[in-house]
Design an enzyme around this catalytic site. Sequence first.
Site, PDB file in Angstrom:
ATOM      1  N   ASN A   7     -36.296  -7.704  15.252  1.00  0.00           N
ATOM      2  CA  ASN A   7     -35.515  -6.483  15.495  1.00  0.00           C
ATOM      3  C   ASN A   7     -36.538  -5.384  15.823  1.00  0.00           C
ATOM      4  OD1 ASN A   7     -33.908  -4.238  15.460  1.00  0.00           O
ATOM      5  ND2 ASN A   7     -33.042  -4.601  13.419  1.00  0.00           N
ATOM      6  N   ARG A  93     -32.642  -9.049  18.321  1.00  0.00           N
ATOM      7  CA  ARG A  93     -31.498  -8.138  18.220  1.00  0.00           C
ATOM      8  C   ARG A  93     -31.541  -7.145  19.383  1.00  0.00           C
ATOM      9  NH1 ARG A  93     -30.637  -2.675  14.960  1.00  0.00           N
ATOM     10  NH2 ARG A  93     -28.452  -2.448  15.495  1.00  0.00           N
ATOM     11  N   HIS A 182     -22.864  -2.592  15.843  1.00  0.00           N
ATOM     12  CA  HIS A 182     -22.848  -3.296  14.542  1.00  0.00           C
ATOM     13  C   HIS A 182     -22.068  -4.607  14.610  1.00  0.00           C
ATOM     14  CE1 HIS A 182     -23.147   0.943  12.561  1.00  0.00           C
ATOM     15  NE2 HIS A 182     -24.355   0.431  12.662  1.00  0.00           N
ATOM     16  N   GLU A 388     -27.192  -9.261   8.952  1.00  0.00           N
ATOM     17  CA  GLU A 388     -27.221  -9.322  10.411  1.00  0.00           C
ATOM     18  C   GLU A 388     -28.264 -10.321  10.907  1.00  0.00           C
ATOM     19  OE1 GLU A 388     -27.166  -4.927   9.953  1.00  0.00           O
ATOM     20  OE2 GLU A 388     -26.328  -4.958  11.961  1.00  0.00           O
TER      21      GLU A 388
END
Length: 400
Positions: A7, A93, A182, A388
Amino acid sequence: MKILVINAGSSSLKYQLIDMENESVLAKGGCERIGIPGGKLTHKACGGSYVLEQEMPNHTDAISLVLKALTDGVGGQGAVISSMDEIDAVGHRVVASGEAFKKTTLVDDEVMKTMDVIAELAPLHNPAAILGVNACRAVMPGKKMALVFDTSFHATMPDYAYLYAIDYDDYKAYHVRRYGAHGTSHKYVSGEAARYLGKDIGELKMITCHLGNGSSISAVKGGKCIDTSMGFTPLAGVPMGTRSGDIDVAAIDYLCHKKGMTMDEGLNYLNKKCGVLGISGISSDFRDLEAAEAAGNDRARLALDMFAYGCKKYVGAYMAVLGGLDVLVFTAGIGENTPEIREKIVGGLEAFGIVLDSARNSMKNDGTIHEISAADSRVKVLVIPTNEELVIARETAALL
Ligand code: ADP
């Protein structure tokens, strides 16, 4: 199979190495101050936490350090693999997909060209993800990589939900519409809710509230998102830590004139200086606001009331679009940790079949799922810690 989840931000980067055999986290950590003096890597593995202070002029240096930490450890401690050949794939991500990508996508040169084109949709986030992907491709040539988009879960919204009422030709030309954000979190917690309740997700009507620094609320019918509160960017929806949430756009033009701001400055103001920070004048952090409210600060009280009221309105609206509700889920920093906010959001919705059990609601977050609705509540209310990174790893593994 081992998946490395990355990420990447513009000057920071978080990572997790996940063993898909049992979905356990072998190591996780982050790099701070990439491209800024004072670089630091924190590596958590084998029950320890190890810090390496080293300059990282760019993302490629940061990824090289991460791989070194995974294979050799930091100061010889926390190594979890013997070589990077043990990493089967990397999942990245990515905040925005535009309309170019509807689902998790394998990285190749063509895909990265498209990523460059859509970067302007999320100028604060997507360019950083591109840096992360390019760094990994440089350090691990030939390794399979996937892009996992925050927007993908929202790709199932019907046209009448995702469109803004602007000139349709402009929508077609510029792809201006609601995309949401999200998505990996909303997907994870809706799946976990069905699993926890032992129900078929295809039969459930859910509202998932991801309440953190950024907050978004989604209506999920049969496991598919049918509406969500964030819009073309994450600025829309409920008031947030520093973002205004929904606001009449004419008020922005008026404010820009009055304060002598350009449109760019106006958007920066709405993203960074508004929300509960702007209202309270104290902090964007809900812990600070709760402490200030308890000490009698009325603007902290107002900020928290506005946040909860904004959330309550979305819950009501989404009950209408779902045609009822079976499960209400709270997740992320605020959703998982603040009983008072959950109480403010749900309080008064008893007539709609949502009743909290105040003892259950005041539970401490221990990282597990908690049912906080009363025994006679028609709607189940759950607190579900989000994950996540696990969704990114699962999506990447599934693509392989
Ligand atoms: P991000 O969007 O940055 O991932 P988080 O999901 O971590 O944000 O949420 C940050 C918010 O959650 C902050 O407002 C913080 O006050 C709140 N929060 C986090 N942990 C706690 C806690 N233990 N108790 C109360 N509030 C918390």
